[in-house]
Design an enzyme around this catalytic site. Structure first.
Site, PDB file in Angstrom:
ATOM      1  N   GLY A  15       0.837  -1.205   0.000  1.00  0.00           N
ATOM      2  CA  GLY A  15       0.000   0.000   0.000  1.00  0.00           C
ATOM      3  C   GLY A  15       0.866   1.246   0.000  1.00  0.00           C
ATOM      4  NE  ARG A  76      -2.092  -4.295  -1.772  1.00  0.00           N
ATOM      5  CZ  ARG A  76      -1.699  -3.856  -0.571  1.00  0.00           C
ATOM      6  NH1 ARG A  76      -0.781  -4.511   0.101  1.00  0.00           N
ATOM      7  NH2 ARG A  76      -2.240  -2.778  -0.048  1.00  0.00           N
ATOM      8  CG  ASP A 107       3.274  -7.109   7.478  1.00  0.00           C
ATOM      9  OD1 ASP A 107       2.757  -6.624   6.469  1.00  0.00           O
ATOM     10  OD2 ASP A 107       2.623  -7.724   8.347  1.00  0.00           O
ATOM     11  CB  THR A 130       2.447   0.499   6.355  1.00  0.00           C
ATOM     12  OG1 THR A 130       1.085   0.235   6.697  1.00  0.00           O
ATOM     13  CG2 THR A 130       3.310   0.105   7.532  1.00  0.00           C
ATOM     14  CG  ASP A 132      -2.641   0.089   8.756  1.00  0.00           C
ATOM     15  OD1 ASP A 132      -3.352   1.098   8.627  1.00  0.00           O
ATOM     16  OD2 ASP A 132      -2.870  -0.989   8.186  1.00  0.00           O
ATOM     17  CG  ASP A 134       0.865  -2.723  10.388  1.00  0.00           C
ATOM     18  OD1 ASP A 134       1.784  -2.129   9.794  1.00  0.00           O
ATOM     19  OD2 ASP A 134       0.006  -3.392   9.792  1.00  0.00           O
ATOM     20  NE  ARG A 176      -5.120  -4.478   6.418  1.00  0.00           N
ATOM     21  CZ  ARG A 176      -4.371  -4.518   5.340  1.00  0.00           C
ATOM     22  NH1 ARG A 176      -4.788  -5.133   4.282  1.00  0.00           N
ATOM     23  NH2 ARG A 176      -3.184  -3.957   5.297  1.00  0.00           N
ATOM     24  N   GLY A 190     -11.035  14.049  20.403  1.00  0.00           N
ATOM     25  CA  GLY A 190     -11.999  14.058  21.507  1.00  0.00           C
ATOM     26  C   GLY A 190     -13.152  13.091  21.336  1.00  0.00           C
ATOM     27  NE  ARG A 252     -27.643  11.175   9.108  1.00  0.00           N
ATOM     28  CZ  ARG A 252     -28.842  11.134   9.676  1.00  0.00           C
ATOM     29  NH1 ARG A 252     -29.120  10.199  10.578  1.00  0.00           N
ATOM     30  NH2 ARG A 252     -29.767  12.014   9.355  1.00  0.00           N
TER      31      ARG A 252
HETATM   32  P1  ATP Z   1       0.755  -2.772   3.525  1.00  0.00           P
HETATM   33  O1  ATP Z   1       1.087  -2.861   4.986  1.00  0.00           O
HETATM   34  O2  ATP Z   1       0.499  -1.392   3.090  1.00  0.00           O
HETATM   35  O3  ATP Z   1      -0.263  -3.764   3.052  1.00  0.00           O
HETATM   36  P2  ATP Z   1       2.749  -4.599   2.583  1.00  0.00           P
HETATM   37  O4  ATP Z   1       4.183  -4.442   2.203  1.00  0.00           O
HETATM   38  O5  ATP Z   1       2.475  -5.456   3.787  1.00  0.00           O
HETATM   39  O6  ATP Z   1       2.145  -3.157   2.741  1.00  0.00           O
HETATM   40  P3  ATP Z   1       1.691  -6.657   0.834  1.00  0.00           P
HETATM   41  O7  ATP Z   1       0.760  -6.580  -0.326  1.00  0.00           O
HETATM   42  O8  ATP Z   1       1.368  -7.577   1.940  1.00  0.00           O
HETATM   43  O9  ATP Z   1       1.922  -5.152   1.338  1.00  0.00           O
HETATM   44  O10 ATP Z   1       3.137  -7.086   0.271  1.00  0.00           O
HETATM   45  C1  ATP Z   1       3.717  -6.399  -0.834  1.00  0.00           C
HETATM   46  C2  ATP Z   1       4.318  -7.378  -1.793  1.00  0.00           C
HETATM   47  O11 ATP Z   1       5.369  -8.112  -1.141  1.00  0.00           O
HETATM   48  C3  ATP Z   1       3.367  -8.469  -2.303  1.00  0.00           C
HETATM   49  O12 ATP Z   1       2.563  -8.041  -3.368  1.00  0.00           O
HETATM   50  C4  ATP Z   1       4.342  -9.547  -2.744  1.00  0.00           C
HETATM   51  O13 ATP Z   1       4.875  -9.269  -4.009  1.00  0.00           O
HETATM   52  C5  ATP Z   1       5.449  -9.426  -1.687  1.00  0.00           C
HETATM   53  N1  ATP Z   1       5.216 -10.435  -0.645  1.00  0.00           N
HETATM   54  C6  ATP Z   1       4.321 -10.396   0.367  1.00  0.00           C
HETATM   55  N2  ATP Z   1       4.341 -11.530   1.086  1.00  0.00           N
HETATM   56  C7  ATP Z   1       5.268 -12.334   0.503  1.00  0.00           C
HETATM   57  C8  ATP Z   1       5.746 -13.653   0.738  1.00  0.00           C
HETATM   58  N3  ATP Z   1       5.271 -14.403   1.742  1.00  0.00           N
HETATM   59  N4  ATP Z   1       6.709 -14.138  -0.081  1.00  0.00           N
HETATM   60  C9  ATP Z   1       7.207 -13.405  -1.093  1.00  0.00           C
HETATM   61  N5  ATP Z   1       6.773 -12.163  -1.391  1.00  0.00           N
HETATM   62  C10 ATP Z   1       5.835 -11.621  -0.613  1.00  0.00           C
END
Ligand code: ATP
Length: 328
Positions: A15, A76, A107, A130, A132, A134, A176, A190, A252
């Site tokens: 993201g 992604r 992550d 990110t 978040d 996180d 999330r 607040g 709302r």
């Molecule tokens: P956000 O926190 O914003 O979602 P993110 O880096 O966690 O960011 P992901 O879509 O989970 O976003 O991961 C980004 C890219 O990293 C994935 O599209 C994929 O190409 C690669 N990736 C994620 N998990 C794996 C994995 N287990 N093995 C290899 N590549 C991975």
């Protein structure tokens, strides 16, 4: 800094988050400062597999420190999750003489980076980005501060209409797995109640708190709900539940959605991005790999990527206590 790294690739993945551009700029300029070539990789790991590269120099990254999103684009990629996909990516790197990578993302991006680095013995350093917040091992991720300010600004505006009509507003914010945005924006704006993924205190607690608020003379209320909160009801069901069980509220719902990702990065995120970008290049030139560059107690730190991915969540219970006290 004696090393064998002559060319570094940089990509943004997952993201998008405000501050990614500022981080790319810092990586490119640090490369220039240390006389190392730098290559921008478009569309994250997908562009890496496809060889979607562009040589960058200090001047290529002018006028981007203040821009939201990422000019390198993000993606992604399912294919990169396969060993065949990562092999393709490695072939592109060797073809273009790229010796090391800086990966900017969350992550998932770090998990992919760890596999890739292990399989092909390639130096990789991560920058946490990110909204978040996180990721373990860093007090802040890029984009979080900007998103927080965007959310507080939006809640302030919603409060104007809530108080003009004596309304109860449920506002959904991103998060999330982590309630950092909800908890901090809830306190900052607040809110009467804040629902976060790290704890499920049940909807009864919320009802009780709203009853008390009403009795104490509050005419309007704001409830901030993180998208991953654990009551088992979505925000519309939560609103319906309160409507059924509490008399006299005009309710709302507002889902803030993607406005939280956009916008110009705050000064804090720009400075953080600059520190982490320089830190990432210096870590690679020091011979480090599979580390995330984070911020801990104002200091730039190098944390194993495995810790960043698997570490404990850093939920601050003190914030919950402060929220409870200040919303009486
Ligand atoms: P956000 O926190 O914003 O979602 P993110 O880096 O966690 O960011 P992901 O879509 O989970 O976003 O991961 C980004 C890219 O990293 C994935 O599209 C994929 O190409 C690669 N990736 C994620 N998990 C794996 C994995 N287990 N093995 C290899 N590549 C991975």
């Amino acid at each position: 800094m004696a090393n064998t790294i002559k060319k570094i690739g940089v990509l943004t993945s997952g993201g998008d988050a405000p501050g990614m551009n500022a981080a790319i700029r810092a990586v490119v300029r640090a490369c220039s400062f240390y006389n190392v070539d730098c290559v921008g990789i478009y569309r994250g790991y997908q562009g890496l597999m496809e060889g979607d590269f562009e040589e960058l120099n200090a001047r290529s990254v002018r006028n981007i420190i203040n821009k939201g999103g990422t000019f390198l684009k993000s993606a992604r990629s399912m294919e990169f999750k396969t060993i065949e996909g990562r092999k393709k990516a490695y072939e592109q790197l060797t073809k273009n003489n790229i010796d090391a990578l800086v990966v900017i993302g969350g992550d998932g991006t770090f998990t992919g980076g760890v596999y890739f680095s292990q399989e092909f013995d390639l130096p990789i350093v991560g920058i946490p980005a990110t909204i978040d917040n996180d990721i373990s091992g860093t007090d802040f991720t890029l984009g979080y501060d900007t998103a927080l300010n965007t959310v507080v600004d939006a809640i302030d505006k919603i409060r104007d209409t809530a108080s003009s009509h004596n309304r109860l507003f449920f506002i959904e914010v991103m998060g999330r797995d982590a309630g950092d945005i909800a908890l901090n924006s809830g306190i900052g704006a607040g809110a009467e109640e804040i629902l976060i993924p790290e704890e499920d205190e049940g909807v009864e607690r919320m009802l009780e708190s709203l009853r008390k608020s009403k009795m104490s003379g509050k005419l309007s209320s704001i409830i901030v709900v993180a998208e991953g909160e654990k009551s088992g009801k979505n925000i519309f069901q939560l609103a319906e539940y309160v409507e059924e069980h509490l008399e006299g509220y005009d309710i709302r719902v507002s889902v803030l959605g993607h406005i939280q990702r956009g916008g110009r990065p705050s000064c804090f995120d720009r400075v953080l991005a600059s520190k982490l970008g320089v830190g990432a290049v210096e870590a690679l030139l020091d011979g480090d790999s599979k580390v995330m560059i984070g911020l801990s107690h104002q200091h730039v730190v190098r944390v194993p990527l495995t810790v960043a991915i698997n570490g404990e969540a850093k939920y601050d219970k003190e914030l919950r206590r402060v929220a409870d006290i200040t919303s009486v």
